[in-house]
Design a protein around this motif. Structure first.
Motif, PDB file in Angstrom:
ATOM      1  N   GLU A 112      -3.021  13.928  -2.460  1.00  0.00           N
ATOM      2  CA  GLU A 112      -4.132  13.583  -2.173  1.00  0.00           C
ATOM      3  C   GLU A 112      -3.753  12.728  -3.934  1.00  0.00           C
ATOM      4  O   GLU A 112      -4.701  11.605  -4.210  1.00  0.00           O
ATOM      5  CB  GLU A 112      -5.367  14.102  -2.622  1.00  0.00           C
ATOM      6  N   VAL A 113      -4.067  13.825  -4.958  1.00  0.00           N
ATOM      7  CA  VAL A 113      -3.360  13.878  -6.179  1.00  0.00           C
ATOM      8  C   VAL A 113      -2.294  12.151  -6.729  1.00  0.00           C
ATOM      9  O   VAL A 113      -2.270  11.429  -7.190  1.00  0.00           O
ATOM     10  CB  VAL A 113      -3.565  14.688  -7.261  1.00  0.00           C
ATOM     11  N   TRP A 114      -1.515  12.373  -5.826  1.00  0.00           N
ATOM     12  CA  TRP A 114      -0.746  11.884  -5.842  1.00  0.00           C
ATOM     13  C   TRP A 114      -0.538  10.560  -5.503  1.00  0.00           C
ATOM     14  O   TRP A 114      -0.112   9.526  -6.245  1.00  0.00           O
ATOM     15  CB  TRP A 114       1.037  12.266  -5.219  1.00  0.00           C
ATOM     16  N   THR A 115      -0.990  10.312  -4.346  1.00  0.00           N
ATOM     17  CA  THR A 115      -1.070   9.130  -3.933  1.00  0.00           C
ATOM     18  C   THR A 115      -1.981   8.060  -5.054  1.00  0.00           C
ATOM     19  O   THR A 115      -2.286   7.013  -5.158  1.00  0.00           O
ATOM     20  CB  THR A 115      -1.830   8.689  -2.767  1.00  0.00           C
ATOM     21  N   ALA A 116      -3.351   8.897  -5.393  1.00  0.00           N
ATOM     22  CA  ALA A 116      -4.253   7.820  -5.793  1.00  0.00           C
ATOM     23  C   ALA A 116      -3.524   7.811  -7.446  1.00  0.00           C
ATOM     24  O   ALA A 116      -3.893   6.352  -7.726  1.00  0.00           O
ATOM     25  CB  ALA A 116      -5.348   8.718  -6.917  1.00  0.00           C
ATOM     26  N   ILE A 117      -2.301   8.704  -7.982  1.00  0.00           N
ATOM     27  CA  ILE A 117      -2.162   8.179  -9.381  1.00  0.00           C
ATOM     28  C   ILE A 117      -0.897   6.995  -9.153  1.00  0.00           C
ATOM     29  O   ILE A 117      -1.024   5.741  -9.583  1.00  0.00           O
ATOM     30  CB  ILE A 117      -1.143   8.862  -9.865  1.00  0.00           C
ATOM     31  N   ALA A 118       0.010   7.231  -7.738  1.00  0.00           N
ATOM     32  CA  ALA A 118       1.323   5.990  -7.854  1.00  0.00           C
ATOM     33  C   ALA A 118       0.761   4.967  -7.183  1.00  0.00           C
ATOM     34  O   ALA A 118       1.275   3.818  -7.555  1.00  0.00           O
ATOM     35  CB  ALA A 118       2.032   7.314  -6.302  1.00  0.00           C
ATOM     36  N   LEU A 119      -1.000   5.035  -6.722  1.00  0.00           N
ATOM     37  CA  LEU A 119      -1.272   3.523  -5.882  1.00  0.00           C
ATOM     38  C   LEU A 119      -2.487   2.692  -7.609  1.00  0.00           C
ATOM     39  O   LEU A 119      -2.770   1.772  -7.047  1.00  0.00           O
ATOM     40  CB  LEU A 119      -2.236   3.324  -5.169  1.00  0.00           C
ATOM     41  N   THR A 122      -1.902  -0.118  -7.933  1.00  0.00           N
ATOM     42  CA  THR A 122      -1.636  -1.796  -6.691  1.00  0.00           C
ATOM     43  C   THR A 122      -2.787  -1.792  -6.493  1.00  0.00           C
ATOM     44  O   THR A 122      -4.191  -1.146  -5.335  1.00  0.00           O
ATOM     45  CB  THR A 122      -0.687  -0.888  -5.331  1.00  0.00           C
ATOM     46  N   PRO A 123      -3.111  -2.904  -6.839  1.00  0.00           N
ATOM     47  CA  PRO A 123      -5.060  -3.566  -6.098  1.00  0.00           C
ATOM     48  C   PRO A 123      -4.892  -3.861  -5.050  1.00  0.00           C
ATOM     49  O   PRO A 123      -4.472  -4.016  -3.747  1.00  0.00           O
ATOM     50  CB  PRO A 123      -4.550  -5.467  -6.838  1.00  0.00           C
ATOM     51  N   GLU A 124      -6.167  -3.800  -5.015  1.00  0.00           N
ATOM     52  CA  GLU A 124      -6.329  -4.156  -2.852  1.00  0.00           C
ATOM     53  C   GLU A 124      -6.890  -2.571  -2.069  1.00  0.00           C
ATOM     54  O   GLU A 124      -7.510  -1.862  -1.349  1.00  0.00           O
ATOM     55  CB  GLU A 124      -6.377  -4.729  -2.142  1.00  0.00           C
ATOM     56  N   MET A 129      -8.876   3.547   0.971  1.00  0.00           N
ATOM     57  CA  MET A 129      -8.215   4.907   1.363  1.00  0.00           C
ATOM     58  C   MET A 129      -9.258   5.961   0.934  1.00  0.00           C
ATOM     59  O   MET A 129     -10.642   5.620   0.435  1.00  0.00           O
ATOM     60  CB  MET A 129      -6.982   5.514   0.261  1.00  0.00           C
ATOM     61  N   SER A 130      -9.341   7.090   0.571  1.00  0.00           N
ATOM     62  CA  SER A 130      -9.580   8.399   0.599  1.00  0.00           C
ATOM     63  C   SER A 130     -10.274   8.516  -0.926  1.00  0.00           C
ATOM     64  O   SER A 130     -10.284   7.486  -1.602  1.00  0.00           O
ATOM     65  CB  SER A 130      -9.218   9.811   0.477  1.00  0.00           C
ATOM     66  N   PRO A 131     -11.621   8.865  -0.548  1.00  0.00           N
ATOM     67  CA  PRO A 131     -12.391   8.188  -2.190  1.00  0.00           C
ATOM     68  C   PRO A 131     -11.796   9.276  -3.780  1.00  0.00           C
ATOM     69  O   PRO A 131     -11.471   8.650  -4.429  1.00  0.00           O
ATOM     70  CB  PRO A 131     -13.966   9.410  -1.892  1.00  0.00           C
TER      71      PRO A 131
END
Length: 221
Positions: A112-119, A122-124, A129-131
């Motif tokens: 979840e942390v990986w996704t938050a940082i990687a995106l 990336t607008p919109e 996605m998750s909080p």
């Protein structure tokens, strides 16, 4: 700056808190020792603005994971954590996952942390996605772009900036920080906002064009 300062800042903003845990302390120390003051303060504000938005919208989120996402989101701009092949966002995300795994944090939370940082550039998409993912991106957009600026009270904005100051020329300074982090690997800017940074700093830079990629593919037609 310490994690306790962030906790005090958020508590002053109306009861938002950040657990003063061993993980939070270690993240704070690691990022403070790795990043410039500019990026450390920016990342701290990203957490504060993300948490404030989450509270305002009644979102349920893990404050520790949001903190890790916010504090590591620009780590890929530092030379020590920058690869030649990845976008800086991915480098930062990979560093965060390694940091979390070394401390026994499970795969689901780390992803979840990986996704938050990687995106986060990336607008919109993050908002759906998750909080933790949504609020990391929202904190970045507020601090860098002023997105939803008017939704934060004057008191909350000034309180966060007092605790974690913006440099007098922050707008230009953060653009310069992006440039310093990506200029040796301009190929990673394809399809993301950092292409604009390269074009701003180097007049001869020509970003890859999606239409050119389509037309030059190996397909005959």
């Amino acid at each position: 700056m310490s994690a306790s300062v962030i906790t005090e800042t958020l508590a002053w903003q109306g009861g938002i808190s950040l657990p003063y845990s061993s993980l939070v302390r270690e993240v704070t120390e690691f990022v403070r020792d790795t990043e410039s003051e500019l990026l450390f303060n920016h990342s701290s504000r990203v957490y504060c603005f993300g948490a404030l938005m989450g509270a305002r919208k009644g979102m349920v989120f893990d404050p520790e994971l949001l903190y890790v996402g916010a504090m590591f989101h620009d780590l890929g701009l530092t030379r020590a954590h920058s690869s030649m092949q990845n976008r800086f966002e991915v480098d930062g995300a990979n560093a965060a996952v390694e940091f979390l795994h070394q401390r026994g944090i499970g795969e689901q939370a780390a992803h979840e942390v990986w996704t938050a940082i990687a995106l986060h550039t990336t607008p919109e998409i993050p908002r759906y996605m998750s909080p933790v993912v949504a609020l990391t991106s929202a904190g970045v957009e507020m601090d860098v772009l002023g997105v939803d600026y008017a939704d934060y009270s004057i008191e909350s904005r000034s309180g966060v900036v007092k605790a974690f100051p913006r440099s007098p020329s922050f707008k230009e300074d953060i653009i310069e920080a992006f440039y310093e982090g990506i200029k040796r690997k301009p190929q990673i800017t394809f399809g993301n906002v950092t292409a604009d940074v390269m074009a701003d700093k180097e007049s001869a830079f020509r970003p890859r064009n999606f239409c050119d990629v389509v037309r030059m593919s190996s397909w005959a037609c």
